[in-house]
Design an enzyme around this catalytic site. Structure first.
Site, PDB file in Angstrom:
ATOM      1  CB  CYS A  92       6.591  -0.529  -4.110  1.00 59.71           C
ATOM      2  SG  CYS A  92       5.032  -1.427  -4.004  1.00 59.71           S
ATOM      3  CB  CYS A 138      10.810  -3.856  -5.037  1.00 61.30           C
ATOM      4  SG  CYS A 138      10.204  -5.528  -5.314  1.00 61.30           S
ATOM      5  CB  CYS A 168      -1.697 -14.887 -12.263  1.00 61.08           C
ATOM      6  SG  CYS A 168      -0.294 -14.097 -13.050  1.00 61.08           S
ATOM      7  CB  CYS A 171       3.972 -18.641  -7.550  1.00 58.74           C
ATOM      8  SG  CYS A 171       3.213 -17.007  -7.748  1.00 58.74           S
ATOM      9  CB  CYS A 192       7.708  -5.806   0.860  1.00 56.87           C
ATOM     10  SG  CYS A 192       6.584  -6.773  -0.158  1.00 56.87           S
ATOM     11  CB  CYS A 220       3.564 -10.343  -9.018  1.00 59.68           C
ATOM     12  SG  CYS A 220       4.141 -10.895 -10.640  1.00 59.68           S
ATOM     13  CB  CYS A 263       8.965   2.772   3.148  1.00 56.40           C
ATOM     14  SG  CYS A 263      10.319   2.795   1.969  1.00 56.40           S
ATOM     15  CB  CYS A 297      11.583   9.146  -1.027  1.00 54.54           C
ATOM     16  SG  CYS A 297       9.900   8.699  -1.480  1.00 54.54           S
ATOM     17  CG  HIS A 351       4.146   5.936   1.848  1.00 55.05           C
ATOM     18  ND1 HIS A 351       5.287   6.353   1.211  1.00 55.05           N
ATOM     19  CD2 HIS A 351       3.565   7.048   2.370  1.00 55.05           C
ATOM     20  CE1 HIS A 351       5.391   7.669   1.338  1.00 55.05           C
ATOM     21  NE2 HIS A 351       4.376   8.111   2.042  1.00 55.05           N
ATOM     22  CB  CYS A 390       3.248  -6.982  -7.448  1.00 56.70           C
ATOM     23  SG  CYS A 390       4.234  -7.531  -6.048  1.00 56.70           S
ATOM     24  CB  CYS A 419       7.900   4.278  -5.198  1.00 60.11           C
ATOM     25  SG  CYS A 419       7.685   3.098  -3.849  1.00 60.11           S
ATOM     26  CB  CYS A 435       5.367 -16.966 -15.455  1.00 60.89           C
ATOM     27  SG  CYS A 435       5.759 -16.271 -13.844  1.00 60.89           S
TER      28      CYS A 435
END
Lengths: 353, 518
Positions: free
Chosen positions: A286, A279, A150, A58, A267, A187, A228, A252, A225, A289, A258, A55
Site C-alpha cells: 500500500c 495493491c 489531488c 479518476c 481496500c 489515487c 489486511c 507481509c 493493516h 494514497c 507497505c 490526470c
C-alpha cells in the site's frame, strides 16, 4: 412510476438497485428504498464534473464501475451536464452547458484534480483560471464531492512547484464558498466509492457520516493493516523479501515499504477492479494514497527502514513481544528500543513545498 | 486577415487543450495549439528515492498510466544496472499491452465516435432487432424526458456525419457494449498489475508478483473475450466507417499534416531489449515505403515559442527548464521536440507506417490518405496485432513458469546506486515516450520526460515550422465557424493527452502569461 423513469426494464433497474445496495453495505431490504429514491425522481439530478490539475485517472477509474455500469449511471441515473472527458460538446458549446447548469443551481459538483496554490493560472480552461470556475460552480452546488488524492488533499501536485491543493483547502481559505464537502481520497478514486456516495446522496439527501478529514466512514473507517489478508503473516513475522519466491508471495509487505499501517480505506475488503486484485494483493504494498499526507508524507514508497519510526504505537504495540518482533529483529528493533517508535502519524510530512 | 476562432476546451481528450485557428474561404489557413495546465512533476521528483519515480510518473496521465511506469522503470533499470528476468519482461509486456486494448477501444467509441455520428438519427430506425430496439428506446426515452446530457449539446452534424439510422444505431449499441469491454480489458491489467488505472506491480528490476495459475487462466479467458470484441466489432466498425461513409473524408486526407513519422519501438522480445515488437524507425516527407533507422541522438527540443529561456535546440539530456514568461512570441507550455530538425507525428499511424503494416498499406492503395481516418484505422490495426501477440506472450510465460528458476524480479539490484543515469524509451498508445533519470547520492538529481503529445501538440520551432496538430489542421474545411466540427475530428484523431505534455515549471517563477494573439 418506473415506466416514466428512464428506459431500462424493471429487471435491470432492480439489478442496479441491488448493486448500489451492495456498494453501500446495505441489505437487500434497502433495495425498494433505493428504487424509490432513484426511480421516483421527477428528473435526473444534474451533475457538474470539473477537472483541475488532474490526470483523468479518476474519470478512467469511475468508468470501471460495472454493477451498476457506467451507462446506467451516466445516462439513466444522473444528468451529466459537464464533464470534459466524456461530454459530446467542445469549446463554447461545452462552456454554455456549464454556465446554464450553474445558473439553474442545486446540482452535485464532482471535482477531480487539484487547485494550484502557487498561481491560479497553472490551470485555465476557456481562458478562466480553474479556481474561479470552481468558485462559481460551488456557489450554487447542493453538495461537493472531491475525488482522488489531488482534489481531496492535494496529492502528488501538492509537492510540485505549482503546489496543488484540495477543495477543502480552497474552502478554508475563502477561495471557494463553503458547502457540504465529501472527500473520496484514493489515487485514483475507487469507482464504488463514487457511485455509492452519489446514490447515498440521492437516497438521504445529505452527506454520509464522515471522519475528521471529511471521508465517509462507510468507506474509510478501518485501518488497512488491521483488515489486511496478510495480517496473519505480519503477526507471525513472515515478511516478503524476494518477489521471485512463490512461498513468500503472500507474506507481509512491510519490509517493501507497505503503508497499510497508516492508511484508512476499505481496500482489503472491497479490493479493486471488481474484486480481482488490489495493491497488496499484487505484492506491491500500500502507498497510503487515501491519507492527507500522501504523496510526499508517504515517500519513500518502497523503502523499509524509515517507515517504522512514525508507526502508531497502538498498531504496533502488541507485536513487539510476539513472533513479529522476531521477524523484524535485525531490521527495526534497534529503532524501537531507542524510543523512535510511537511518535504517531505517518513517516514525515514534507507536503508544503 | 481571416476570421479567428478558438475551441477551448477541446473535450473528450486527456488534459486541457486549446486550439485557435485562422479561417479563410471556409478553410483553416493557420493554427495554434496550446496546453493550458501544468503541475511540475519532474521538480517534485528531485531529491526523492529513485524507486518512487515509476510509481509517481504513472500519474503523469490517468489514461495511459502504465507506459509512464514502464518507461520510468526502464530508465531506472539502466541506472540501477538491473537485469529484468524473462518472466518480468513478459509480464511487463502483458500489463502494458492490456492498457493498449482498453485505451484504443475507449478512444474510438467513447472519445471520438460522437464526432462522426448524428446520434439522433436513431429515432428513424425501422428495423426489428430487439437489441437495437432497446438502444432506440433508451435514446428516444432520453429525448422524451428532455435530458440527453452528456450526448448533447454538441457540434451539429455536417456532410461528413453518418446519419443512416441502421449504422448509427449499431454504432451506439457498440458504444454501450464497449463501455463494458473496456472494463474487462482494464481488469485484465489489474490481475497482473494490482489495480487499474495506475498499476502497482511494475518496479525497477521487474514486477512484484509471480502470478498464480488461476490468475493466468482468468487473464486468458478475459483476453479471449476482449479479442473477440476487437475483431468482431471494433475492426469491422472501423473498416465499415473508413471505407464507407467516411471514405470521402479519408480520400481528402483531412488532418494529414507534415507526413513525418517517428517510432521509438517497444515491447522487448528478448533480454537484449534490441528486438522489439513495434519496430523503431523514421519516415520523412511522406516517403512511407522507406522508413529510416531511428537515431536517438537526432532528437532535440526547441523552446523558441514556448515559455522557457531561449536556448539553441538541444538533446533532452542537456535540456533546461528555465522559464521566460515575457517572451512575446511564446504561446505554449509544450516544448517543440524535433527529429533531425523536423517536426514528427508519433502514435499508431507512425508505428504502423514504420512497420509497413500490410492492411494499412492496402487501405492507402485504396485511396485512404494519411490523416484523421487513417489514424483511426492504424489504431485499430495495431490493437488487433497486439491482441494476437498477447496470446503468444502468455503462452511463452506459461511455458517459462513450468521450468525451474522462474524469476520476475532482479532482487540483487533493487537498492538505489550512489550515482547513475538511465533512459527509458517506450511507445505509449499515443506515441513515442522517453524518460531520463540522473541519480546522485542515491536520490533523484534530475528527471525528464518527453512524451507523445509533446511531439504532436508542439508549438512552432525556431525555424517557424508548425507542430503536427497545427500543420494537420491547415486546409481543414470549416464552412461554419460556429460549428467547427472538423477541427475536433482532426485533433481527436491523434488521441491527445495533454496532462503530461506540459513540462516542468521552474520553482523560482510561477507566473504564467496568458496566450494571446492580437
Amino acid at each position: 412510476m418506473l415506466r416514466s423513469f428512464r428506459n431500462i426494464n424493471r429487471r435491470d433497474f432492480l439489478k442496479f438497485c441491488a448493486g448500489t445496495a451492495t456498494i453501500l453495505g446495505l441489505s437487500e431490504a434497502a433495495v425498494p428504498r433505493i428504487a424509490r429514491a432513484v426511480g421516483d425522481a421527477a428528473k435526473k439530478p444534474p451533475v457538474i464534473w470539473l477537472e483541475g490539475q488532474d490526470c483523468a485517472g479518476c474519470t478512467i477509474s469511475f468508468i470501471n464501475t460495472s454493477n451498476p455500469g457506467t451507462a446506467e449511471i451516466v445516462l439513466d441515473t444522473i444528468s451529466l451536464r459537464y464533464h470534459e472527458t466524456l461530454m459530446a460538446a467542445s469549446g463554447y458549446v461545452a462552456e454554455k452547458a456549464l454556465h446554464d447548469t450553474i445558473a439553474e443551481g442545486g446540482y452535485v459538483l464532482i471535482v477531480e484534480g487539484s487547485i494550484p496554490k502557487a498561481d491560479e493560472r497553472f490551470v485555465q480552461i476557456a481562458d478562466v483560471p480553474f479556481v474561479k470556475t470552481l468558485n462559481k460552480a460551488a456557489a450554487n452546488a447542493a453538495v461537493v464531492i472531491a475525488i482522488g488524492a489531488c482534489a481531496t488533499y492535494g496529492g502528488i501536485p501538492r509537492g510540485t512547484p505549482s503546489n496543488g491543493q484540495g477543495v477543502g483547502w480552497a474552502m478554508e481559505n475563502g477561495l471557494v464558498p463553503k458547502k457540504p464537502l465529501i472527500n473520496l481520497s484514493t489515487c485514483p478514486v475507487h469507482p464504488e466509492h463514487l457511485v455509492g456516495t452519489i446514490v447515498y446522496y440521492l437516497l438521504f439527501a445529505k452527506a454520509p457520516p464522515m471522519d475528521s478529514v471529511a471521508r465517509p466512514l462507510m468507506f474509510f473507517d478501518k485501518l488497512i493493516h488491521d483488515n489486511c489478508e496478510r495480517r496473519g503473516r505480519f503477526d507471525n513475522g513472515e515478511f516478503l523479501e524476494d518477489w521471485n519466491s512463490f512461498e513468500e508471495r503472500n507474506s507481509c509487505l512491510f519490509l517493501k515499504g507497505c503503508k497499510g499501517p497508516w492508511t484508512y480505506a476499505d481496500c482489503p475488503t472491497r479490493r479493486w477492479n471488481d474484486g480481482l486484485n488490489w495493491c497488496i494483493g499484487c505484492g506491491a504494498g500500500c502507498q497510503g494514497c487515501s491519507q492527507p499526507e500522501f504523496y510526499t508524507g508517504m515517500s519513500p514508497l518502497y523503502a523499509k527502514t524509515k517507515d517504522i519510526a512514525g508507526m502508531r504505537i497502538e498498531t504496533i504495540g502488541a507485536l513487539l513481544a510476539g513472533a513479529t518482533a522476531v521477524g523484524l529483529a535485525g531490521h527495526f528493533i534497534g529503532q524501537a528500543a531507542t524510543g523512535r517508535l510511537g511518535k504517531g502519524g505517518p513517516p514525515e510530512e514534507g507536503g508544503e513545498s | 486577415m481571416g476570421k479567428r476562432i478558438t475551441v477551448d476546451p477541446i473535450t473528450r481528450i486527456e488534459g486541457h487543450l486549446k486550439i485557435e485557428v485562422e479561417l479563410e474561404n471556409g478553410k483553416v489557413k493557420d493554427a495554434w495549439s496550446s496546453g493550458t495546465m501544468a503541475r511540475g512533476f519532474e521538480a517534485l521528483l528531485t531529491g526523492k528515492d529513485p524507486r518512487d519515480a515509476s510509481w509517481v510518473t504513472s500519474r503523469f496521465c490517468g489514461v495511459c498510466f502504465s507506459v509512464h511506469t514502464m518507461a520510468s522503470a526502464a530508465a531506472l533499470d539502466e541506472a540501477f544496472g538491473a537485469q529484468v528476468p524473462e518472466g518480468g519482461r513478459i509480464l511487463r509486456n502483458l500489463i502494458m499491452a492490456s492498457e493498449y486494448l482498453y485505451d484504443h477501444i475507449i478512444h474510438f467509441y467513447h472519445l471520438t465516435a460522437l464526432d462522426y455520428l448524428d446520434i439522433m438519427a436513431i429515432a428513424n430506425y425501422k428495423g426489428k432487432d430487439p437489441e437495437l430496439l432497446a438502444v432506440k428506446d433508451k435514446i428516444v426515452g432520453l429525448v422524451k424526458r428532455g435530458d440527453t446530457y452528456p450526448l448533447t449539446p454538441r457540434y451539429e452534424p455536417d456532410d461528413f456525419s453518418v446519419a443512416d439510422p441502421d449504422i448509427v444505431i449499431m454504432a451506439v449499441k457498440h458504444y454501450l457494449d464497449a463501455l463494458k469491454v473496456q472494463v474487462t480489458a482494464k481488469n485484465m491489467g489489474a490481475i497482473l498489475g494490482g489495480r487499474a488505472p495506475h498499476f502497482q506491480s511494475i518496479v525497477v528490476g521487474g514486477v512484484t508478483q509471480v502470478p498464480s495459475a488461476e490468475q493466468l487462466g482468468r487473464f486468458k479467458s478475459m483476453l479471449a473475450e476482449v479479442t473477440a470484441f476487437i475483431k468482431d466489432v471494433y475492426m469491422k466498425d472501423v473498416l465499415l466507417f473508413g471505407t464507407g461513409p467516411l471514405f470521402p473524408l479519408a480520400k481528402l486526407g483531412i488532418g494529414g499534416g507534415h507526413l513525418n513519422y517517428l517510432c521509438y519501438g517497444s515491447f522487448p522480445e528478448d533480454a537484449s531489449g534490441k528486438n522489439l515488437f513495434f519496430k523503431p524507425g523514421v519516415i520523412k516527407n511522406g516517403n512511407i515505403p522507406k522508413p529510416e533507422k531511428f537515431d536517438q541522438q537526432k532528437v532535440t527540443e526547441s523552446v523558441k515559442h514556448a515559455w522557457y529561456r531561449d536556448k539553441d535546440p538541444v538533446h533532452p539530456y542537456d535540456g533546461e527548464q528555465v522559464f521566460d514568461l515575457d517572451k512575446s512570441d511564446a504561446y505554449s507550455f509544450v516544448k517543440a521536440p524535433r527529429y533531425d530538425g523536423m517536426p514528427m507525428e508519433v502514435g499508431p499511424l507512425a508505428r504502423m507506417f514504420v512497420m509497413q503494416e500490410p492492411n494499412l498499406m492496402g487501405l492507402v492503395k485504396k485511396g485512404v490518405k494519411p490523416g484523421a481516418v487513417a489514424r483511426h484505422a492504424a489504431r485499430m490495426l495495431e490493437t488487433v496485432l497486439l491482441a494476437d501477440q498477447m496470446q503468444v506472450w502468455l503462452a511463452q510465460l506459461i511455458d517459462l513458469m513450468g521450468k525451474p528458476g522462474f524469476r520476475v524480479h532482479d532482487t540483487d539490484n533493487y537498492e538505489p546506486p550512489s550515482s547513475g543515469q538511465g533512459s527509458g524509451y517506450y511507445e505509449a498508445p499515443r506515441g513515442a515516450l522517453g524518460h531520463w533519470i540522473k541519480i546522485k547520492d542515491k536520490k533523484i538529481e534530475n528527471y525528464q520526460a518527453v512524451v507523445p503529445s509533446t511531439w504532436n501538440a508542439s508549438p512552432r520551432d525556431e525555424k517557424g515550422q508548425r507542430g503536427q496538430y497545427e500543420e494537420s489542421l491547415i486546409g481543414t474545411p470549416v464552412p461554419d465557424p460556429e460549428n467547427p466540427i472538423n477541427i475536433v475530428r482532426v485533433i481527436r484523431s491523434f488521441d491527445p493527452c495533454l496532462a503530461c505534455a506540459v513540462h516542468i515549471i521552474h520553482p523560482g517563477t510561477n507566473e504564467i502569461l496568458k496566450f494571446r494573439i492580437e
